[in-house]
Structures are given as C-alpha cells and as structure tokens.
Design a protein around this motif. Structure first.
Motif, mmCIF file in Angstrom:
data_model
loop_
_atom_site.group_PDB
_atom_site.id
_atom_site.type_symbol
_atom_site.label_atom_id
_atom_site.label_comp_id
_atom_site.label_asym_id
_atom_site.label_seq_id
_atom_site.Cartn_x
_atom_site.Cartn_y
_atom_site.Cartn_z
ATOM 1 N N SER A 143 22.832 66.481 -17.070
ATOM 2 C CA SER A 143 23.633 67.399 -17.876
ATOM 3 C C SER A 143 22.762 68.538 -18.379
ATOM 4 O O SER A 143 21.596 68.332 -18.732
ATOM 5 C CB SER A 143 24.252 66.674 -19.081
ATOM 6 O OG SER A 143 25.125 65.659 -18.673
ATOM 7 N N LYS A 171 28.598 72.488 -23.510
ATOM 8 C CA LYS A 171 28.295 71.881 -22.210
ATOM 9 C C LYS A 171 28.350 72.944 -21.125
ATOM 10 O O LYS A 171 29.355 73.625 -20.947
ATOM 11 C CB LYS A 171 29.282 70.761 -21.894
ATOM 12 C CG LYS A 171 29.026 70.096 -20.543
ATOM 13 C CD LYS A 171 30.023 68.995 -20.255
ATOM 14 C CE LYS A 171 29.768 67.797 -21.128
ATOM 15 N NZ LYS A 171 30.599 66.624 -20.719
ATOM 16 N N LYS A 182 26.954 72.173 -29.796
ATOM 17 C CA LYS A 182 26.530 71.946 -28.407
ATOM 18 C C LYS A 182 27.607 72.433 -27.445
ATOM 19 O O LYS A 182 28.764 72.043 -27.540
ATOM 20 C CB LYS A 182 26.244 70.462 -28.162
ATOM 21 C CG LYS A 182 25.762 70.158 -26.747
ATOM 22 C CD LYS A 182 25.470 68.681 -26.538
ATOM 23 C CE LYS A 182 24.222 68.247 -27.249
ATOM 24 N NZ LYS A 182 23.788 66.875 -26.830
ATOM 25 N N GLU A 206 34.712 71.912 -29.185
ATOM 26 C CA GLU A 206 33.334 71.903 -29.655
ATOM 27 C C GLU A 206 33.283 71.494 -31.114
ATOM 28 O O GLU A 206 34.185 71.793 -31.887
ATOM 29 C CB GLU A 206 32.695 73.282 -29.467
ATOM 30 C CG GLU A 206 32.585 73.712 -28.011
ATOM 31 C CD GLU A 206 32.115 75.159 -27.868
ATOM 32 O OE1 GLU A 206 31.660 75.730 -28.871
ATOM 33 O OE2 GLU A 206 32.227 75.710 -26.771
ATOM 34 N N ASN A 239 23.026 71.553 -21.274
ATOM 35 C CA ASN A 239 23.784 71.986 -22.444
ATOM 36 C C ASN A 239 23.064 73.138 -23.141
ATOM 37 O O ASN A 239 21.853 73.327 -22.980
ATOM 38 C CB ASN A 239 23.949 70.833 -23.439
ATOM 39 C CG ASN A 239 24.574 69.602 -22.813
ATOM 40 O OD1 ASN A 239 25.675 69.650 -22.299
ATOM 41 N ND2 ASN A 239 23.854 68.491 -22.833
ATOM 42 N N GLU A 260 22.370 74.349 -26.946
ATOM 43 C CA GLU A 260 22.445 73.960 -28.349
ATOM 44 C C GLU A 260 22.285 75.202 -29.220
ATOM 45 O O GLU A 260 21.216 75.817 -29.251
ATOM 46 C CB GLU A 260 21.371 72.922 -28.675
ATOM 47 C CG GLU A 260 21.576 71.614 -27.926
ATOM 48 C CD GLU A 260 20.617 70.526 -28.352
ATOM 49 O OE1 GLU A 260 20.960 69.338 -28.224
ATOM 50 O OE2 GLU A 260 19.501 70.870 -28.821
#
Length: 293
Positions: free
Chosen positions: A195, A177, A175, A156, A197, A199
């Motif tokens: 996707s 995943k 971020k 990351e 994610n 944040e």
C-alpha cells in the motif's frame, strides 16, 4: 528466521587444473549467455507501482509518503461485502494480482498464537544482531488513536495519536490512500499487500470522536525498514470490537529515493531499496504458520 533463500547445489564439473591435482572445483559460471542477469519482473512491477503512486500523488496536498506491506489473507468477497474463504487462483507460485481484476478483500489479522510466534522470531533476531554491522533496534510503544470525521471527505478520517502514558500528541494526520497491490502466495499460509498512502498533517479537530483504538506495538527497525507487530483494541459508540493483530513492514525512505531533488546516487538506489523491501515481506510471509486466520 526461516528465509527459503538458499540456492540448490550445482552439479560438480572438473576443469583441467582440478583434474591434475585431484581436487574437484566448479569453474566460473556466467549469469547468462550475455553475462548479465535479466531484471526480475516481479520486483520491477512493485518498484514501478510504488514509483507511479509517488510521482502521481496530488501535488496540491503536502504530506509524507507511506509505503507499507501488510501480511494477511486475500479472501473472496461474499454477499454484501462479507469475507469468504481464502481465494484460489490457477497459479503455482507467488503472483501479483492486477488491480480490480477479481472480487476479493484483504484481511490483515492473525491469531494471538501467530502474534506470539512472530514476536519470538523477531526477538531472537534482535538478540542475535547485537554484534552485527546492521543491528535490529526495538521499541515497545503504547498509543491511543482517536478518529474524527474529516469535513467534506466522507471516506477519510483525521487520526490523533497520543502516547498512552504521557498523553502527549505524537501526530495528527489525515491518511489518503493512493493505491494497493495484492500479492497471492499459494505455497504459503499468508498473502501480502503493498500500500502507498499520503499522510497529511492536520490541526487537532474539534467535536466528538467516532472511534478510539489502543495500540500495543512492538516495533523492530533494521536499516531503512520497520516491522510493526501490533495488538489493536477498538472502541466505538456500539462498544468494543474484538482485538486484532496486524503485521506491517514499513519502508521509511521511499519518497526520498524517488525524489528528483535528491542526489543521483539515491535515486539510482530505488530498485535496490524495493528489492530489499520485497525480500523482507517475503521472509515475513514464509515464516507464517498454519494457525493463520
């Protein structure tokens, strides 16, 4: 913008009234023998995936959910992880690939010609929507992203985004995943990937950065969705990387629609939201040209 969404014309039939006055009319046709339309399994699968990622995210980490669809190419994974040619599966139509079922990689990039093609389509769409109840909004953004290592998290990075003109910090995030879902589209020139994610806001890091990138972004917003058409130029310690041209569709309110703390009306609209998200992604894919990478 091309949609491929027009249903075929049905065979005309005459009812008793139309036969009497000589005007052919189609009688009402039921959606099915039960009078209802069966749920679309494709959209339900994506809705279930997004919902599962949201409700099973790490509860000890506070952050914002990002749901996006990227347009690109699914490629075979060659020796050492190098990209090969586009995958070929024994299916005839758009298909969701089970996660980790095949060895492939997703490449979100296009040629400069393809970038111009989408820019023209989206600009025309914006201009034609000025008198619409749901107009398309537009912003041209110039951002500089600087990446720093995240202590104790090798995979990351912390991203600091600044406005290129003013130098002001727009955001500073890490971020995480949560998951990807690949969609193969054999009848189209491009595939797509959903996707999800997380944040996570972070303090501005200290120390040396490991990569910088400049984003020249054309951002088109319609209702609860944003389409970002971007030219990205990266710079690392090894020098500049060739410019890339990603195309992304962002769903801005997915977490609120699945949040148990919001109204029942908003929660019940989640499937409708994902349906519109899928439709927008499909329209972008179907407008891809044969000049894709």
């Amino acid at each position: 913008m091309y949609s491929s969404g027009t249903p075929p014309h049905k065979r005309q039939r005459l009812d008793s009234n139309s036969a009497a006055n000589g005007t052919p009319k189609l009688p009402p046709l039921s959606l099915s023998i039960l009078g209802v339309e069966p749920m679309d399994e494709f959209i339900k699968e994506i809705a279930d995936f997004v919902h599962h990622m949201i409700v099973n995210r790490p509860t000890h980490i506070q952050g914002n959910i990002e749901v996006e669809a990227k347009v690109g190419i699914l490629r075979d994974k060659g020796p050492g992880g190098t990209p090969g040619g586009r995958i070929a599966l024994p299916v005839l139509v758009e298909t969701i690939i089970a996660p980790d079922s095949i060895s492939c990689m997703f490449e979100s990039n296009m040629t400069a010609h393809q970038h111009k093609h989408y820019n023209t389509l989206l600009n025309n769409l914006k201009m034609s929507s000025t008198s619409s109840p749901s107009p398309v909004d537009y912003h041209h953004l110039y951002h500089i992203d600087t990446f720093y290592p995240s202590e104790g998290r090798e995979r990351e990075k912390i991203r600091v985004t600044r406005d290129e003109k003013s130098g002001n910090v727009v955001e500073c995030i890490r971020k995480i995943k949560l998951g990807d879902l690949n969609i193969y589209s054999p009848k189209r020139n491009a595939d797509w990937r959903v996707s999800v994610n997380l944040e996570v806001p972070e303090q501005h890091p200290v120390g040396s950065s490991i990569m910088t990138r400049r984003k020249d972004r054309l951002s088109y917003t319609h209702e609860e969705f944003t389409i970002d058409l971007t030219q990205v130029t990266k710079s690392t310690s090894n020098g500049a990387v060739p410019r890339s041209h990603p195309l992304e569709l962002l769903l801005m309110t997915a977490s609120r629609r699945g949040d148990p703390h919001v109204s029942e009306l908003e929660r019940a609209a989640f499937d409708e939201l994902i349906r519109a998200f899928v439709n927008n992604a499909r329209i972008l894919v179907r407008n891809s040209t044969d000049s894709w990478h």
